[in-house]
Design an enzyme around this catalytic site. Structure first.
Site, PDB file in Angstrom:
ATOM      1  N   ASN A   6       6.704  13.014  -2.310  1.00  0.00           N
ATOM      2  CA  ASN A   6       5.833  12.779  -3.463  1.00  0.00           C
ATOM      3  C   ASN A   6       4.463  13.367  -3.151  1.00  0.00           C
ATOM      4  O   ASN A   6       3.680  12.771  -2.428  1.00  0.00           O
ATOM      5  CB  ASN A   6       5.730  11.268  -3.721  1.00  0.00           C
ATOM      6  CG  ASN A   6       4.766  10.938  -4.839  1.00  0.00           C
ATOM      7  OD1 ASN A   6       4.344  11.825  -5.579  1.00  0.00           O
ATOM      8  ND2 ASN A   6       4.415   9.667  -4.959  1.00  0.00           N
ATOM      9  N   TRP A   7       4.215  14.540  -3.720  1.00  0.00           N
ATOM     10  CA  TRP A   7       2.957  15.232  -3.394  1.00  0.00           C
ATOM     11  C   TRP A   7       1.761  14.638  -4.113  1.00  0.00           C
ATOM     12  O   TRP A   7       0.622  15.012  -3.821  1.00  0.00           O
ATOM     13  CB  TRP A   7       3.059  16.712  -3.748  1.00  0.00           C
ATOM     14  CG  TRP A   7       4.048  17.486  -2.935  1.00  0.00           C
ATOM     15  CD1 TRP A   7       4.781  17.036  -1.864  1.00  0.00           C
ATOM     16  CD2 TRP A   7       4.417  18.851  -3.127  1.00  0.00           C
ATOM     17  NE1 TRP A   7       5.575  18.045  -1.382  1.00  0.00           N
ATOM     18  CE2 TRP A   7       5.373  19.176  -2.143  1.00  0.00           C
ATOM     19  CE3 TRP A   7       4.031  19.840  -4.033  1.00  0.00           C
ATOM     20  CZ2 TRP A   7       5.944  20.444  -2.041  1.00  0.00           C
ATOM     21  CZ3 TRP A   7       4.602  21.099  -3.933  1.00  0.00           C
ATOM     22  CH2 TRP A   7       5.545  21.396  -2.947  1.00  0.00           C
ATOM     23  N   HIS A  90       5.697   4.622 -10.522  1.00  0.00           N
ATOM     24  CA  HIS A  90       4.982   4.583  -9.236  1.00  0.00           C
ATOM     25  C   HIS A  90       3.824   3.589  -9.332  1.00  0.00           C
ATOM     26  O   HIS A  90       3.183   3.458 -10.378  1.00  0.00           O
ATOM     27  CB  HIS A  90       4.464   5.980  -8.886  1.00  0.00           C
ATOM     28  CG  HIS A  90       3.939   6.052  -7.492  1.00  0.00           C
ATOM     29  ND1 HIS A  90       2.671   5.611  -7.162  1.00  0.00           N
ATOM     30  CD2 HIS A  90       4.515   6.457  -6.342  1.00  0.00           C
ATOM     31  CE1 HIS A  90       2.497   5.760  -5.853  1.00  0.00           C
ATOM     32  NE2 HIS A  90       3.598   6.273  -5.336  1.00  0.00           N
ATOM     33  N   GLU A  92       0.857   3.716  -8.330  1.00  0.00           N
ATOM     34  CA  GLU A  92      -0.435   4.278  -8.743  1.00  0.00           C
ATOM     35  C   GLU A  92      -0.507   4.384 -10.261  1.00  0.00           C
ATOM     36  O   GLU A  92      -1.569   4.205 -10.862  1.00  0.00           O
ATOM     37  CB  GLU A  92      -0.663   5.640  -8.060  1.00  0.00           C
ATOM     38  CG  GLU A  92      -1.014   5.439  -6.592  1.00  0.00           C
ATOM     39  CD  GLU A  92      -0.690   6.610  -5.679  1.00  0.00           C
ATOM     40  OE1 GLU A  92      -0.350   7.702  -6.165  1.00  0.00           O
ATOM     41  OE2 GLU A  92      -0.769   6.419  -4.449  1.00  0.00           O
ATOM     42  N   GLU A 157       8.338   0.348  -2.495  1.00  0.00           N
ATOM     43  CA  GLU A 157       7.044   0.778  -1.965  1.00  0.00           C
ATOM     44  C   GLU A 157       6.064  -0.382  -2.051  1.00  0.00           C
ATOM     45  O   GLU A 157       5.415  -0.563  -3.087  1.00  0.00           O
ATOM     46  CB  GLU A 157       6.511   1.960  -2.777  1.00  0.00           C
ATOM     47  CG  GLU A 157       7.417   3.169  -2.735  1.00  0.00           C
ATOM     48  CD  GLU A 157       6.629   4.448  -2.984  1.00  0.00           C
ATOM     49  OE1 GLU A 157       6.693   5.336  -2.130  1.00  0.00           O
ATOM     50  OE2 GLU A 157       5.936   4.543  -4.001  1.00  0.00           O
ATOM     51  N   GLY A 163      -0.496   4.792   1.370  1.00  0.00           N
ATOM     52  CA  GLY A 163      -1.712   5.536   1.687  1.00  0.00           C
ATOM     53  C   GLY A 163      -2.693   4.773   2.562  1.00  0.00           C
ATOM     54  O   GLY A 163      -3.847   5.155   2.692  1.00  0.00           O
ATOM     55  N   SER A 193       3.285   4.919   3.744  1.00  0.00           N
ATOM     56  CA  SER A 193       2.824   5.385   5.047  1.00  0.00           C
ATOM     57  C   SER A 193       3.958   5.778   6.010  1.00  0.00           C
ATOM     58  O   SER A 193       3.847   5.575   7.217  1.00  0.00           O
ATOM     59  CB  SER A 193       1.908   4.344   5.693  1.00  0.00           C
ATOM     60  OG  SER A 193       0.769   4.112   4.878  1.00  0.00           O
ATOM     61  N   GLY A 214       4.617  10.183   0.820  1.00  0.00           N
ATOM     62  CA  GLY A 214       3.446  10.769   0.173  1.00  0.00           C
ATOM     63  C   GLY A 214       2.709  11.690   1.127  1.00  0.00           C
ATOM     64  O   GLY A 214       3.127  12.814   1.391  1.00  0.00           O
ATOM     65  N   GLY A 215       1.608  11.174   1.701  1.00  0.00           N
ATOM     66  CA  GLY A 215       0.716  11.982   2.544  1.00  0.00           C
ATOM     67  C   GLY A 215       1.419  12.848   3.576  1.00  0.00           C
ATOM     68  O   GLY A 215       1.092  14.037   3.727  1.00  0.00           O
TER      69      GLY A 215
HETATM   70  P1  PGA Z   1       2.174   7.460   1.359  1.00  0.00           P
HETATM   71  O1  PGA Z   1       2.656   7.402  -0.183  1.00  0.00           O
HETATM   72  O2  PGA Z   1       3.367   7.961   2.141  1.00  0.00           O
HETATM   73  O3  PGA Z   1       1.038   8.429   1.351  1.00  0.00           O
HETATM   74  O4  PGA Z   1       1.811   6.085   1.741  1.00  0.00           O
HETATM   75  C1  PGA Z   1       3.954   7.007  -0.526  1.00  0.00           C
HETATM   76  C2  PGA Z   1       4.094   6.978  -2.018  1.00  0.00           C
HETATM   77  O5  PGA Z   1       3.154   6.522  -2.704  1.00  0.00           O
HETATM   78  O6  PGA Z   1       5.129   7.410  -2.578  1.00  0.00           O
END
Ligand code: PGA
Length: 231
Positions: A6-7, A90, A92, A157, A163, A193, A214-215
């Site tokens: 997930n960019w 998601h 976010e 998640e 993050g 993470s 993500g990251g």
């Molecule tokens: P992260 O994000 O690996 O940067 O914690 C994961 C995600 O939100 O899908």
């Protein structure tokens, strides 16, 4: 084993072309990989990964084919581009853009009906976990998604792990995954993470079927290292 990258709001069309050209040369050791670039980068990702086993998915999708929905993208539009699936719900989007259980479910059902593969995200906030509400939150979020489907994957998640560098312990992840699987017979990914250093331990849990990263997915070497950890 499925590793989804997930960019988020990273990698425009140019960076996507560079990334995908590098990724297609790498040995993923039989691990299923899906990259989820921003909408504007999807055409490049689809073109540069054509002929590989690597899937391309969007980070969101509307449930209708077309209509007066400013800023939204339909399942049919994604299909036309050759995109294979979409993330929905998601945290976010839930936290900052008003996504609810209901809209996440409508997005999931609309995308599935159009033949797309769906990664539906669920997970409790830190306050919910501290209040002992993790199970009830997961029951509510997973319940809203409706029935299992061969093309539906759930990503667990925990919001406090996204993050932040604070990964769930493998035991906490396993506990949540086992609950989700008892509610819905689907593949369940862990997200929050995940990085090359902690991936092996998380992915070794019996009910952890893969990861939504993500990251640590923004760099090809790091994504490939997570795939290696999952083998
Ligand atoms: P992260 O994000 O690996 O940067 O914690 C994961 C995600 O939100 O899908």
């Amino acid at each position: 084993m499925l590793i989804a990258a997930n960019w988020k709001m990273h990698h425009g069309p140019g960076a996507t072309a560079t990334y995908c050209s590098a990724l297609r040369e790498r040995d993923l050791g039989g691990v299923d990989v899906v990259v989820c670039p921003p909408f504007v980068s999807l055409p490049n990702a689809v073109q540069l990964l054509a002929g590989t086993e690597i899937g391309v998915a969007a980070q969101n999708v509307h449930w209708e084919d077309e209509g007066p929905h400013t800023g939204e993208i339909s399942p049919a539009m994604l299909r036309e581009l050759g995109v294979y699936g979409a993330i929905v719900g998601h945290s976010e989007r839930r936290q900052y853009f008003g996504e609810t259980d209901e809209t996440a479910a409508r997005r999931a059902r609309g995308a599935l009906a159009a033949g797309l593969f769906v990664i539906a995200c669920v997970g409790e906030t830190e306050a919910e976990r501290e209040a002992g509400e993790t199970q009830s939150v997961l029951r509510r979020q997973v319940g809203a998604l409706g029935e299992a489907d061969d093309h539906l994957v759930v990503a667990y998640e925990p919001v406090w792990a996204i993050g932040t560098g604070h990964t769930a312990t493998p035991e906490l992840a396993q506990e949540a995954h086992s609950l989700i699987k008892s509610l819905l017979d689907v593949v369940v990914l862990y997200g929050g993470s995940v990085k090359p250093e902690n991936a092996a331990e998380l992915l070794a849990q019996p009910d952890v079927d893969g990861a939504l990263v993500g990251g640590a997915s923004l760099d090809v070497d790091s994504l490939v290292a997570i795939c290696e950890a999952g083998r």
